[in-house]
Design an enzyme around this catalytic site. Structure first.
Site, mmCIF file in Angstrom:
data_model
loop_
_atom_site.group_PDB
_atom_site.id
_atom_site.type_symbol
_atom_site.label_atom_id
_atom_site.label_comp_id
_atom_site.label_asym_id
_atom_site.label_seq_id
_atom_site.Cartn_x
_atom_site.Cartn_y
_atom_site.Cartn_z
ATOM 1 N NE ARG A 70 44.943 45.961 49.093
ATOM 2 C CZ ARG A 70 44.917 47.216 48.609
ATOM 3 N NH1 ARG A 70 44.788 48.244 49.410
ATOM 4 N NH2 ARG A 70 45.025 47.421 47.307
ATOM 5 C CE1 TYR A 111 36.975 54.708 40.836
ATOM 6 C CE2 TYR A 111 35.536 56.602 41.158
ATOM 7 C CZ TYR A 111 36.031 55.379 41.586
ATOM 8 O OH TYR A 111 35.569 54.840 42.764
ATOM 9 C CB ILE A 167 42.390 50.759 39.843
ATOM 10 C CG1 ILE A 167 42.002 50.691 38.351
ATOM 11 C CG2 ILE A 167 42.835 49.393 40.355
ATOM 12 C CD1 ILE A 167 43.179 50.435 37.416
ATOM 13 C CE1 TYR A 180 36.484 61.341 47.553
ATOM 14 C CE2 TYR A 180 34.316 62.395 47.513
ATOM 15 C CZ TYR A 180 35.543 62.140 46.923
ATOM 16 O OH TYR A 180 35.819 62.681 45.696
ATOM 17 C CB ILE A 181 34.380 54.674 52.132
ATOM 18 C CG1 ILE A 181 33.031 54.757 51.384
ATOM 19 C CG2 ILE A 181 34.329 53.603 53.221
ATOM 20 C CD1 ILE A 181 31.833 55.175 52.201
ATOM 21 C CD GLN A 207 35.792 64.896 42.176
ATOM 22 O OE1 GLN A 207 34.610 65.128 42.442
ATOM 23 N NE2 GLN A 207 36.771 65.636 42.640
ATOM 24 N N PRO A 226 28.944 54.448 46.877
ATOM 25 C CG PRO A 226 30.544 52.915 47.564
ATOM 26 C CD PRO A 226 29.793 53.370 46.362
ATOM 27 C CG ASP A 238 42.124 60.138 40.271
ATOM 28 O OD1 ASP A 238 41.506 59.219 39.718
ATOM 29 O OD2 ASP A 238 41.891 60.537 41.428
HETATM 30 N N1 LIG Z 1 37.195 54.246 49.078
HETATM 31 C C1 LIG Z 1 36.233 55.072 48.688
HETATM 32 O O1 LIG Z 1 36.042 56.157 49.254
HETATM 33 C C2 LIG Z 1 35.316 54.679 47.555
HETATM 34 C C3 LIG Z 1 34.267 55.527 47.220
HETATM 35 C C4 LIG Z 1 33.395 55.162 46.192
HETATM 36 C C5 LIG Z 1 33.574 53.966 45.517
HETATM 37 N N2 LIG Z 1 34.618 53.162 45.841
HETATM 38 C C6 LIG Z 1 34.753 51.903 45.099
HETATM 39 O O2 LIG Z 1 34.742 50.822 46.018
HETATM 40 C C7 LIG Z 1 35.547 49.760 45.519
HETATM 41 C C8 LIG Z 1 36.583 49.379 46.571
HETATM 42 O O3 LIG Z 1 37.377 50.520 46.848
HETATM 43 P P1 LIG Z 1 38.480 50.518 48.028
HETATM 44 O O4 LIG Z 1 38.746 51.931 48.355
HETATM 45 O O5 LIG Z 1 38.062 49.564 49.067
HETATM 46 O O6 LIG Z 1 39.754 49.956 47.210
HETATM 47 P P2 LIG Z 1 41.148 49.380 47.752
HETATM 48 O O7 LIG Z 1 41.280 49.537 49.222
HETATM 49 O O8 LIG Z 1 42.178 49.996 46.865
HETATM 50 O O9 LIG Z 1 41.035 47.797 47.423
HETATM 51 C C9 LIG Z 1 40.857 47.409 46.085
HETATM 52 C C10 LIG Z 1 40.723 45.906 46.000
HETATM 53 O O10 LIG Z 1 40.514 45.570 44.631
HETATM 54 C C11 LIG Z 1 41.529 44.664 44.197
HETATM 55 N N3 LIG Z 1 41.844 44.924 42.788
HETATM 56 C C12 LIG Z 1 42.279 46.064 42.213
HETATM 57 N N4 LIG Z 1 42.492 45.863 40.898
HETATM 58 C C13 LIG Z 1 42.168 44.570 40.629
HETATM 59 C C14 LIG Z 1 42.196 43.752 39.471
HETATM 60 N N5 LIG Z 1 42.599 44.225 38.276
HETATM 61 N N6 LIG Z 1 41.817 42.446 39.597
HETATM 62 C C15 LIG Z 1 41.412 41.951 40.782
HETATM 63 N N7 LIG Z 1 41.357 42.671 41.913
HETATM 64 C C16 LIG Z 1 41.736 43.957 41.839
HETATM 65 C C17 LIG Z 1 42.707 44.940 45.123
HETATM 66 O O11 LIG Z 1 43.609 43.819 45.146
HETATM 67 P P3 LIG Z 1 45.096 43.963 45.792
HETATM 68 O O12 LIG Z 1 44.883 43.939 47.300
HETATM 69 O O13 LIG Z 1 45.827 42.775 45.305
HETATM 70 O O14 LIG Z 1 45.640 45.271 45.327
HETATM 71 C C18 LIG Z 1 41.979 45.165 46.443
HETATM 72 O O15 LIG Z 1 41.603 43.922 47.016
HETATM 73 C C19 LIG Z 1 36.166 50.258 44.211
HETATM 74 O O16 LIG Z 1 35.405 49.806 43.115
HETATM 75 C C20 LIG Z 1 36.065 51.770 44.335
HETATM 76 O O17 LIG Z 1 36.015 52.387 43.085
HETATM 77 C C21 LIG Z 1 35.497 53.481 46.847
#
Ligand SMILES: NC(=O)c1ccc[n+]([C@@H]2O[C@H](COP(=O)([O-])OP(=O)(O)OC[C@H]3O[C@@H](n4cnc5c(N)ncnc54)[C@H](OP(=O)(O)O)[C@@H]3O)[C@@H](O)[C@H]2O)c1
Length: 240
Positions: free
Chosen positions: A12, A147, A85, A179-180, A141, A177, A88
């Site tokens: 995802r 986090y 995850i 904000y995505i 933050q 990254p 917050d």
């Molecule tokens: N989105 C942003 O703006 C942003 C910005 C900076 C950094 N990030 C970082 O980028 C990464 C991905 O973020 P995202 O927004 O794409 O997240 P997301 O859409 O919430 O997807 C998270 C993914 O990680 C899996 N996951 C969560 N907890 C897990 C665990 N304990 N064991 C195995 N898999 C686990 C989830 O599995 P399930 O599908 O089964 O839940 C999902 O596949 C994260 O590390 C986040 O901190 C994101």
């Protein structure tokens, strides 16, 4: 022979874009997830990328899962530690449970993912460790003490692994990254999203594919001399 890449949380969001980009580059890709079976099954059906379920916070589960991937897909050459995850809360309201959940998943999860593949990479004299950190690990933050601690910790992990792995042909780098536009960010109320975008000089959110392209570069042979570095991809929101 095609190299094998493991993407945690690769079914995802940003991880899904990374899995697809690496597949498009010709790698064998295995994507992991935690519990959302429906999203994982849909992802496999649409992309043909195999998905595996385990909790990155658990060392034994991670080790067993990685052994299964290596038996079914191939020895892992590239690891993208992306699973993460948020829980917050302002610090005065943050519970020890919120602290530990985030530390166990985002920080210990990186150890649990990299440690089992490290010996094989050293033996084969090639490896790519790519950790998805965050802008909030660089700048901190509000309501994210837990986090931000994990994402800052990622930077220490890659800088140390880079020094240990360099002579064995292993590189370790982090991407931060901003904000995505993932489901998580798109789910926040439009007003809040607008206030986030207002802080980004680029005037927009990033796309998951923009992070995936950074990963594809770091995974390639061309990036061998880039080791221990942090790539910021945030639309000029923050500079280190
Ligand atoms: N989105 C942003 O703006 C942003 C910005 C900076 C950094 N990030 C970082 O980028 C990464 C991905 O973020 P995202 O927004 O794409 O997240 P997301 O859409 O919430 O997807 C998270 C993914 O990680 C899996 N996951 C969560 N907890 C897990 C665990 N304990 N064991 C195995 N898999 C686990 C989830 O599995 P399930 O599908 O089964 O839940 C999902 O596949 C994260 O590390 C986040 O901190 C994101």
């Amino acid at each position: 022979m095609a190299r094998t890449a493991l993407v945690t949380g690769g079914s995802r969001g940003i991880g899904a874009a990374i899995s697809k980009a690496l597949k498009a580059e010709g790698y064998n890709v295995a994507a992991t997830y935690a519990g959302n079976d429906e999203a994982a099954a849909k992802f496999t059906e649409e992309t043909g990328i195999a998905t595996y379920k385990w909790n990155v916070a658990d060392y034994d589960e991670s080790k067993a899962g990685i052994e299964k991937v290596e038996a079914e897909v191939g020895p892992i050459d590239i690891v993208v530690a992306n699973a993460g995850i948020t829980r917050d809360a302002p610090f005065h309201k943050m519970t020890p449970e919120q602290w530990h959940q985030v530390i166990d998943t985002n920080l210990t999860g990186v150890f649990n993912t990299v440690h089992p593949v490290w010996p094989g990479m050293r033996e084969r004299k090639f490896g790519r460790i790519i950790v998805i950190s965050s802008i909030n690990g660089q700048k901190g933050q509000f309501a994210q003490v837990n986090y931000a601690a994990t994402k800052a910790g990622d930077l220490g992990i890659v800088k140390s692994l880079a020094q240990e792995g360099a002579r064995a042909g292993i590189t370790a780098n982090a991407i931060c990254p901003g904000y995505i536009a993932t489901e998580m960010v798109m789910a926040v109320p439009e007003k809040v999203r607008d206030s986030i975008v207002a802080q980004i000089p680029a005037g927009r959110l990033g796309e998951p594919e923009e992070i995936a392209r950074c990963v594809a570069f770091l995974a390639s042979d061309d990036s061998q001399f880039i080791n221990g570095s942090t790539i910021s991809a945030n639309g000029a929101q923050f500079f280190v």
